[in-house]
Design a protein around this motif. Structure first.
Motif, PDB file in Angstrom:
ATOM      1  N   GLU A  66      30.219  56.604  41.445  1.00  0.00           N
ATOM      2  CA  GLU A  66      31.668  56.415  41.498  1.00  0.00           C
ATOM      3  C   GLU A  66      32.365  57.771  41.386  1.00  0.00           C
ATOM      4  O   GLU A  66      32.108  58.514  40.446  1.00  0.00           O
ATOM      5  CB  GLU A  66      32.084  55.494  40.351  1.00  0.00           C
ATOM      6  N   ILE A  67      33.234  58.077  42.347  1.00  0.00           N
ATOM      7  CA  ILE A  67      33.908  59.379  42.328  1.00  0.00           C
ATOM      8  C   ILE A  67      35.349  59.287  41.851  1.00  0.00           C
ATOM      9  O   ILE A  67      35.998  60.314  41.673  1.00  0.00           O
ATOM     10  CB  ILE A  67      33.836  60.087  43.698  1.00  0.00           C
ATOM     11  N   LEU A  68      35.859  58.083  41.667  1.00  0.00           N
ATOM     12  CA  LEU A  68      37.160  57.917  41.054  1.00  0.00           C
ATOM     13  C   LEU A  68      37.241  56.543  40.427  1.00  0.00           C
ATOM     14  O   LEU A  68      36.431  55.672  40.704  1.00  0.00           O
ATOM     15  CB  LEU A  68      38.311  58.155  42.029  1.00  0.00           C
ATOM     16  N   ARG A  69      38.201  56.382  39.578  1.00  0.00           N
ATOM     17  CA  ARG A  69      38.329  55.161  38.792  1.00  0.00           C
ATOM     18  C   ARG A  69      38.573  53.940  39.675  1.00  0.00           C
ATOM     19  O   ARG A  69      39.071  54.051  40.797  1.00  0.00           O
ATOM     20  CB  ARG A  69      39.471  55.300  37.794  1.00  0.00           C
ATOM     21  N   LEU A  70      38.246  52.808  39.145  1.00  0.00           N
ATOM     22  CA  LEU A  70      38.514  51.539  39.803  1.00  0.00           C
ATOM     23  C   LEU A  70      40.023  51.305  39.818  1.00  0.00           C
ATOM     24  O   LEU A  70      40.672  51.360  38.778  1.00  0.00           O
ATOM     25  CB  LEU A  70      37.812  50.405  39.044  1.00  0.00           C
ATOM     26  N   GLY A  71      40.575  51.081  40.991  1.00  0.00           N
ATOM     27  CA  GLY A  71      42.001  50.771  41.114  1.00  0.00           C
ATOM     28  C   GLY A  71      42.194  49.275  41.169  1.00  0.00           C
ATOM     29  O   GLY A  71      41.511  48.587  41.927  1.00  0.00           O
ATOM     30  N   LEU A  72      43.098  48.758  40.355  1.00  0.00           N
ATOM     31  CA  LEU A  72      43.340  47.317  40.301  1.00  0.00           C
ATOM     32  C   LEU A  72      44.827  47.033  40.497  1.00  0.00           C
ATOM     33  O   LEU A  72      45.605  47.084  39.544  1.00  0.00           O
ATOM     34  CB  LEU A  72      42.860  46.744  38.962  1.00  0.00           C
ATOM     35  N   ALA A  73      45.204  46.757  41.719  1.00  0.00           N
ATOM     36  CA  ALA A  73      46.602  46.471  42.025  1.00  0.00           C
ATOM     37  C   ALA A  73      46.940  45.039  41.635  1.00  0.00           C
ATOM     38  O   ALA A  73      46.110  44.144  41.728  1.00  0.00           O
ATOM     39  CB  ALA A  73      46.868  46.678  43.510  1.00  0.00           C
ATOM     40  N   ASP A  74      48.181  44.858  41.210  1.00  0.00           N
ATOM     41  CA  ASP A  74      48.648  43.542  40.781  1.00  0.00           C
ATOM     42  C   ASP A  74      49.908  43.170  41.557  1.00  0.00           C
ATOM     43  O   ASP A  74      50.939  43.824  41.426  1.00  0.00           O
ATOM     44  CB  ASP A  74      48.939  43.560  39.286  1.00  0.00           C
ATOM     45  N   ASP A  75      49.806  42.124  42.335  1.00  0.00           N
ATOM     46  CA  ASP A  75      50.944  41.670  43.123  1.00  0.00           C
ATOM     47  C   ASP A  75      52.091  41.187  42.236  1.00  0.00           C
ATOM     48  O   ASP A  75      53.230  41.111  42.684  1.00  0.00           O
ATOM     49  CB  ASP A  75      50.499  40.550  44.070  1.00  0.00           C
ATOM     50  N   GLN A  76      51.817  40.904  40.980  1.00  0.00           N
ATOM     51  CA  GLN A  76      52.857  40.444  40.053  1.00  0.00           C
ATOM     52  C   GLN A  76      53.661  41.598  39.452  1.00  0.00           C
ATOM     53  O   GLN A  76      54.691  41.368  38.833  1.00  0.00           O
ATOM     54  CB  GLN A  76      52.229  39.634  38.904  1.00  0.00           C
ATOM     55  N   HIS A  77      53.205  42.809  39.630  1.00  0.00           N
ATOM     56  CA  HIS A  77      53.916  43.952  39.044  1.00  0.00           C
ATOM     57  C   HIS A  77      55.289  44.083  39.686  1.00  0.00           C
ATOM     58  O   HIS A  77      55.460  43.803  40.872  1.00  0.00           O
ATOM     59  CB  HIS A  77      53.105  45.240  39.254  1.00  0.00           C
ATOM     60  N   ASP A  78      56.258  44.512  38.899  1.00  0.00           N
ATOM     61  CA  ASP A  78      57.632  44.656  39.404  1.00  0.00           C
ATOM     62  C   ASP A  78      57.714  45.520  40.656  1.00  0.00           C
ATOM     63  O   ASP A  78      58.549  45.292  41.514  1.00  0.00           O
ATOM     64  CB  ASP A  78      58.544  45.254  38.321  1.00  0.00           C
ATOM     65  N   PHE A  79      56.854  46.538  40.747  1.00  0.00           N
ATOM     66  CA  PHE A  79      56.870  47.436  41.895  1.00  0.00           C
ATOM     67  C   PHE A  79      55.766  47.104  42.901  1.00  0.00           C
ATOM     68  O   PHE A  79      55.482  47.893  43.796  1.00  0.00           O
ATOM     69  CB  PHE A  79      56.760  48.890  41.438  1.00  0.00           C
ATOM     70  N   GLY A  80      55.120  45.964  42.734  1.00  0.00           N
ATOM     71  CA  GLY A  80      54.097  45.530  43.670  1.00  0.00           C
ATOM     72  C   GLY A  80      52.826  46.358  43.571  1.00  0.00           C
ATOM     73  O   GLY A  80      52.609  47.106  42.614  1.00  0.00           O
ATOM     74  N   VAL A  81      51.990  46.240  44.580  1.00  0.00           N
ATOM     75  CA  VAL A  81      50.697  46.931  44.566  1.00  0.00           C
ATOM     76  C   VAL A  81      50.858  48.445  44.609  1.00  0.00           C
ATOM     77  O   VAL A  81      49.970  49.183  44.171  1.00  0.00           O
ATOM     78  CB  VAL A  81      49.786  46.463  45.719  1.00  0.00           C
ATOM     79  N   GLU A  82      51.990  48.920  45.111  1.00  0.00           N
ATOM     80  CA  GLU A  82      52.210  50.363  45.202  1.00  0.00           C
ATOM     81  C   GLU A  82      52.176  51.040  43.842  1.00  0.00           C
ATOM     82  O   GLU A  82      51.832  52.217  43.736  1.00  0.00           O
ATOM     83  CB  GLU A  82      53.534  50.679  45.907  1.00  0.00           C
ATOM     84  N   GLN A  83      52.530  50.315  42.783  1.00  0.00           N
ATOM     85  CA  GLN A  83      52.526  50.887  41.433  1.00  0.00           C
ATOM     86  C   GLN A  83      51.147  51.437  41.080  1.00  0.00           C
ATOM     87  O   GLN A  83      51.028  52.464  40.445  1.00  0.00           O
ATOM     88  CB  GLN A  83      52.951  49.831  40.411  1.00  0.00           C
ATOM     89  N   GLU A  84      50.112  50.773  41.523  1.00  0.00           N
ATOM     90  CA  GLU A  84      48.750  51.227  41.267  1.00  0.00           C
ATOM     91  C   GLU A  84      48.177  52.011  42.443  1.00  0.00           C
ATOM     92  O   GLU A  84      47.419  52.961  42.261  1.00  0.00           O
ATOM     93  CB  GLU A  84      47.849  50.021  40.963  1.00  0.00           C
ATOM     94  N   PHE A  85      48.552  51.601  43.641  1.00  0.00           N
ATOM     95  CA  PHE A  85      47.954  52.195  44.833  1.00  0.00           C
ATOM     96  C   PHE A  85      48.355  53.658  45.028  1.00  0.00           C
ATOM     97  O   PHE A  85      47.498  54.497  45.323  1.00  0.00           O
ATOM     98  CB  PHE A  85      48.330  51.386  46.079  1.00  0.00           C
ATOM     99  N   ASP A  86      49.623  53.972  44.874  1.00  0.00           N
ATOM    100  CA  ASP A  86      50.090  55.340  45.116  1.00  0.00           C
ATOM    101  C   ASP A  86      49.359  56.375  44.258  1.00  0.00           C
ATOM    102  O   ASP A  86      48.844  57.365  44.792  1.00  0.00           O
ATOM    103  CB  ASP A  86      51.604  55.437  44.944  1.00  0.00           C
ATOM    104  N   PRO A  87      49.272  56.186  42.926  1.00  0.00           N
ATOM    105  CA  PRO A  87      48.529  57.184  42.144  1.00  0.00           C
ATOM    106  C   PRO A  87      47.034  57.182  42.460  1.00  0.00           C
ATOM    107  O   PRO A  87      46.384  58.223  42.428  1.00  0.00           O
ATOM    108  CB  PRO A  87      48.767  56.790  40.685  1.00  0.00           C
TER     109      PRO A  87
END
Length: 122
Positions: A66-87
């Motif tokens: 694994e070369i980077l952390r597991l990303g877990l996007a949540d469609d329920q987040h106020d800012f959508g999946v982008e809140q996790e996806f962008d970083p």
């Protein structure tokens, strides 16, 4: 990897998943594979991002690195999946640069410039 229903892998991943789950696979099957997993899920479901978490675990079991952390996007987040996806994408670019640095002196116009845009179907 998206999670469908109650933690199920998406239909386009099921064939690969069956292959990865074969008990006859040696533990070093994926030695040399550098990977990152990003999951698309909805925390309203009990098995939030289950497919991504299982995939990450199985890739590691089979010798992947694994070369980077597991990303877990949540469609329920106020800012959508982008809140996790962008970083996560920023971390992905940095991880790829560590794994495969560009040669020194590469002209600026040849250096890759990436931007990922996520568009939600509304």
């Amino acid at each position: 990897v998206s999670t469908t229903g109650q933690g199920d892998a998406p239909s386009n991943m099921r064939r690969l998943w069956r292959q990865l789950l074969r008990t006859t696979l040696p533990r070093d099957t994926l030695e040399g594979l550098a990977f990152g997993v990003f999951g698309l899920g909805d925390s309203a479901y009990a098995e939030f991002n289950y497919a991504a978490r299982r995939l990450q675990g199985r890739l590691k079991q089979l010798g992947g690195r694994e070369i980077l952390r597991l990303g877990l996007a949540d469609d329920q987040h106020d800012f959508g999946v982008e809140q996790e996806f962008d970083p996560w994408v920023e971390e992905l670019w940095a991880a790829l640069d560590r794994e495969h640095p560009l040669p020194p002196g590469l002209p600026e116009f040849l250096a890759p410039k990436g931007q990922v845009v996520v568009k939600s179907a509304v």
